[in-house]
Design an enzyme around this catalytic site. Structure first.
Site, PDB file in Angstrom:
ATOM      1  N   GLY A   1     -40.137  50.912  33.700  1.00 50.81           N
ATOM      2  CA  GLY A   1     -39.077  50.404  32.838  1.00 50.81           C
ATOM      3  C   GLY A   1     -38.277  49.307  33.491  1.00 50.81           C
ATOM      4  O   GLY A   1     -38.441  48.986  34.674  1.00 50.81           O
TER       5      GLY A   1
ATOM      6  N   ARG B   1     -33.845  46.433  36.491  1.00 46.24           N
ATOM      7  CA  ARG B   1     -32.795  45.476  36.830  1.00 46.24           C
ATOM      8  C   ARG B   1     -32.741  44.345  35.813  1.00 46.24           C
ATOM      9  O   ARG B   1     -32.407  43.211  36.148  1.00 46.24           O
ATOM     10  CB  ARG B   1     -32.996  44.919  38.236  1.00 46.24           C
ATOM     11  CG  ARG B   1     -34.316  44.195  38.437  1.00 46.24           C
ATOM     12  CD  ARG B   1     -34.510  43.846  39.898  1.00 46.24           C
ATOM     13  NE  ARG B   1     -35.751  43.110  40.085  1.00 46.24           N
ATOM     14  CZ  ARG B   1     -35.828  41.871  40.550  1.00 46.24           C
ATOM     15  NH1 ARG B   1     -34.736  41.212  40.848  1.00 46.24           N
ATOM     16  NH2 ARG B   1     -36.983  41.287  40.724  1.00 46.24           N
TER      17      ARG B   1
ATOM     18  N   LYS C   1     -31.992  39.048  34.024  1.00 46.88           N
ATOM     19  CA  LYS C   1     -32.717  39.698  35.117  1.00 46.88           C
ATOM     20  C   LYS C   1     -31.820  39.708  36.348  1.00 46.88           C
ATOM     21  O   LYS C   1     -31.370  38.663  36.814  1.00 46.88           O
ATOM     22  CB  LYS C   1     -34.011  38.929  35.398  1.00 46.88           C
ATOM     23  CG  LYS C   1     -34.995  39.656  36.290  1.00 46.88           C
ATOM     24  CD  LYS C   1     -36.315  38.906  36.343  1.00 46.88           C
ATOM     25  CE  LYS C   1     -37.314  39.619  37.250  1.00 46.88           C
ATOM     26  NZ  LYS C   1     -38.590  38.880  37.339  1.00 46.88           N
TER      27      LYS C   1
ATOM     28  N   ASP D   1     -30.265  49.045  42.957  1.00 48.96           N
ATOM     29  CA  ASP D   1     -28.955  48.531  42.546  1.00 48.96           C
ATOM     30  C   ASP D   1     -29.024  47.685  41.276  1.00 48.96           C
ATOM     31  O   ASP D   1     -27.994  47.306  40.718  1.00 48.96           O
ATOM     32  CB  ASP D   1     -28.298  47.735  43.677  1.00 48.96           C
ATOM     33  CG  ASP D   1     -29.105  46.509  44.108  1.00 48.96           C
ATOM     34  OD1 ASP D   1     -30.083  46.145  43.425  1.00 48.96           O
ATOM     35  OD2 ASP D   1     -28.748  45.906  45.148  1.00 48.96           O
ATOM     36  N   GLY D   2     -30.232  47.374  40.826  1.00 47.78           N
ATOM     37  CA  GLY D   2     -30.365  46.610  39.598  1.00 47.78           C
ATOM     38  C   GLY D   2     -29.998  45.146  39.718  1.00 47.78           C
ATOM     39  O   GLY D   2     -29.969  44.433  38.718  1.00 47.78           O
TER      40      GLY D   2
ATOM     41  N   ARG E   1     -33.993  34.897  31.398  1.00 45.46           N
ATOM     42  CA  ARG E   1     -35.415  34.665  31.162  1.00 45.46           C
ATOM     43  C   ARG E   1     -35.715  34.683  29.666  1.00 45.46           C
ATOM     44  O   ARG E   1     -35.174  35.496  28.917  1.00 45.46           O
ATOM     45  CB  ARG E   1     -36.253  35.727  31.881  1.00 45.46           C
ATOM     46  CG  ARG E   1     -37.750  35.526  31.704  1.00 45.46           C
ATOM     47  CD  ARG E   1     -38.542  36.306  32.733  1.00 45.46           C
ATOM     48  NE  ARG E   1     -38.538  37.742  32.508  1.00 45.46           N
ATOM     49  CZ  ARG E   1     -39.173  38.607  33.301  1.00 45.46           C
ATOM     50  NH1 ARG E   1     -39.843  38.180  34.362  1.00 45.46           N
ATOM     51  NH2 ARG E   1     -39.127  39.899  33.047  1.00 45.46           N
TER      52      ARG E   1
ATOM     53  N   ASP F   1     -48.013  46.739  34.578  1.00 48.99           N
ATOM     54  CA  ASP F   1     -46.661  46.498  34.053  1.00 48.99           C
ATOM     55  C   ASP F   1     -46.248  45.034  34.198  1.00 48.99           C
ATOM     56  O   ASP F   1     -45.181  44.647  33.711  1.00 48.99           O
ATOM     57  CB  ASP F   1     -45.642  47.406  34.748  1.00 48.99           C
ATOM     58  CG  ASP F   1     -45.690  47.304  36.259  1.00 48.99           C
ATOM     59  OD1 ASP F   1     -46.713  47.715  36.839  1.00 48.99           O
ATOM     60  OD2 ASP F   1     -44.733  46.797  36.870  1.00 48.99           O
ATOM     61  N   ASN F   2     -47.097  44.227  34.831  1.00 47.14           N
ATOM     62  CA  ASN F   2     -46.830  42.788  34.950  1.00 47.14           C
ATOM     63  C   ASN F   2     -47.817  41.963  34.126  1.00 47.14           C
ATOM     64  O   ASN F   2     -47.963  40.770  34.365  1.00 47.14           O
ATOM     65  CB  ASN F   2     -46.905  42.348  36.418  1.00 47.14           C
ATOM     66  CG  ASN F   2     -45.810  42.952  37.255  1.00 47.14           C
ATOM     67  OD1 ASN F   2     -44.757  43.317  36.753  1.00 47.14           O
ATOM     68  ND2 ASN F   2     -46.046  43.079  38.552  1.00 47.14           N
TER      69      ASN F   2
END
Length: 500
Positions: free
Chosen positions: A96, A99, A119, A131-132, A182, A258-259
């Protein structure tokens, strides 16, 4: 939220958020975390206009607060998307957006739906103790490389803005924080389908597939077998995309499922890089110890990822398991042929061949073999071949790139013999080759220099200059000629790093 520049009528932030209308299990509703002192580094004004946004307002203090996540537009529905993924071949059932926050979707001037995502905007329920946040280095890398890819004509996510946050993030040391805005056709990934399939949520897979068909592949909806048509369409786009990567020497670096974007765009520029010296086994990523995602492996990995997508679609392809598997295998069987066809067609263009003849593949492969054995620079070899195509006077500039120039001479004699069978004259061939063989790419040492200047000296001048150069990759730019040069030995970048 209403956007208004001085002296202008109000402009509505035109969000229309289709993904946020899906069931709640598709995402977590979470707002970006406010930051202390956002400062605009760069706004992509042309992209803003294409998105029907007011660049002057976005560059204002209020606009910058939105780009940094300090303020949320009224029409936004910020969400962190759920997805899973195979990372270096190992399945992780929940990843998921750890960040990133999707603010919403807009319809651009061409009628295309685009995501606007922040992002580095703070922690989400998917952060897994992270920490995102993002440091300025990875933000600048993604801005530079994604915009370079767009100018090269390769499908990609885009960078709308980069801002610093006035805060620090802790990695190996304290680093200045930043947020990237983005833009993407969507952020649905192969891993998004895997998220629902792994939970046995066939209805979730169906809802997601229907969303993707409506958004990206509407022609599939007209097929008698829409989900098979979806699989075929995704495979076709991925084949074309990866072939385009190979043709410019690009290495994604971390082709986890996931990419891999369902829309067929290059996404998630982490440890990505462009080759200097040609070597098909080139790996830059610091975490790819086994070379899984090496340059030459990218077609094979793309098919592996597509197979994972096909597995999630099996219940939709046919109620009978054996028929569903046969359907998926039939779809997957054409992928290698598609990517080979796209790659070899591109290589013919790079070599100035407007027609297809027997022996062309051997000619291209023999050149690549000679380049690898003689440490020839990938980008410069093809760019200088563009000039050599106009006549033998251009040969010397190519020869100098080879450790043993006679290796080029032997190949060039065959190449010229092949060119004699082509209908174009030398000038037309040179122009055609220059249009597909860039002079300028975001060379790794240049990107690292940009990051060092920003991190160590708060100097974004090199960043701006590099973007200027990369905005016209196929043009000769005498004022910026050194940017075309490969790195000196002491400048070589051997490892690149993820931004997490």
């Amino acid at each position: 939220m209403t956007l208004q520049s001085p002296g202008q009528s109000p402009v509505q932030f035109p969000f229309d958020n289709s993904y946020a209308r899906l069931p709640d299990r598709f995402f977590a509703r979470v707002a970006p975390t406010p930051v202390d002192a956002p400062r605009l580094v760069r706004l992509n004004r042309d992209l803003a206009l294409a998105l029907r946004l007011d660049p002057d307002w976005l560059a204002s203090p209020q606009g910058v607060e939105i780009l940094a996540g300090k303020r949320v537009p009224d029409e936004a529905e910020p969400i962190a998307m759920a997805y899973a993924g195979h990372q270096f071949g190992q399945f992780v059932p929940q990843l998921g957006d750890g960040r990133a926050v999707l603010l919403g979707e807009v319809i651009d001037r061409e009628g295309v739906r685009r995501d606007i995502q922040l992002k580095g905007s703070g922690p989400t329920p998917f952060s897994r103790r992270g920490d995102g946040r993002a440091a300025v280095g990875p933000v600048l890398r993604e801005y530079v490389v994604s915009e370079a890819m767009a100018k090269l004509g390769i499908p990609t996510t885009r960078a709308l803005a980069a801002v610093t946050t006035g805060e620090t993030v802790v990695r190996e040391r304290f680093l200045p924080g930043a947020v990237l805005t983005r833009v993407a056709s969507s952020h649905v990934r192969v891993g998004t389908f895997e998220f629902f399939a792994a939970r046995g949520d066939t209805e979730g897979v169906r809802l997601l597939a229907d969303h993707v068909i409506a958004r990206h592949y509407p022609q599939a909806a007209e097929s008698e077998r829409p989900y098979r048509a979806l699989l075929d369409a995704v495979g076709a786009r991925q084949a074309e995309l990866v072939a385009q990567w190979l043709l410019v020497g690009f290495i994604h670096g971390v082709m986890n499922t996931d990419n891999m974007s369902i829309a067929g765009e290059t996404i998630d520029y982490g440890p990505c890089a462009f080759m200097d010296t040609y070597d098909p086994a080139t790996v830059f990523s610091s975490i790819d110890h086994a070379g899984r995602y090496a340059y030459a492996n990218q077609p094979r990995i793309a098919q592996w990822n597509l197979t994972r997508l096909a597995e999630t679609l099996l219940p939709l392809l046919d109620e009978d398991d054996s028929r569903a598997i046969a359907e998926a295998q039939e779809a997957l069987s054409g992928f290698a042929t598609r990517i080979d066809a796209a790659y070899h067609a591109g290589m013919r263009r790079k070599l100035g061949l407007a027609t297809e003849r027997d022996g062309d593949i051997a000619l291209e492969q023999d050149l690549l073999k000679a380049m690898a054995e003689n440490q020839a620079d990938f980008t410069l070899t093809f760019r200088r071949l563009s000039d050599a195509a106009a006549g033998p006077a251009g040969d010397e500039a190519v020869r100098r790139l080879f450790a043993d120039p006679t290796a080029y001479d032997a190949w060039a004699a065959r190449w010229r013999q092949r060119l004699a069978d082509e209908p174009q004259d030398g000038a037309a061939r040179q122009a055609a080759m220059r249009a597909v063989n860039p002079a300028f790419i975001p060379r790794n040492h240049r990107v690292e220099a940009v990051i060092e200047a920003a991190v160590e000296r708060d100097d974004f001048g090199p960043f701006e200059e590099l973007l200027t150069v990369l905005s016209k990759p196929y043009e000769d730019q005498p004022a910026f000629a050194p940017y075309a040069d490969p790195p000196e030995p002491h400048e070589r970048v051997l490892r690149t790093f993820c931004g997490t």
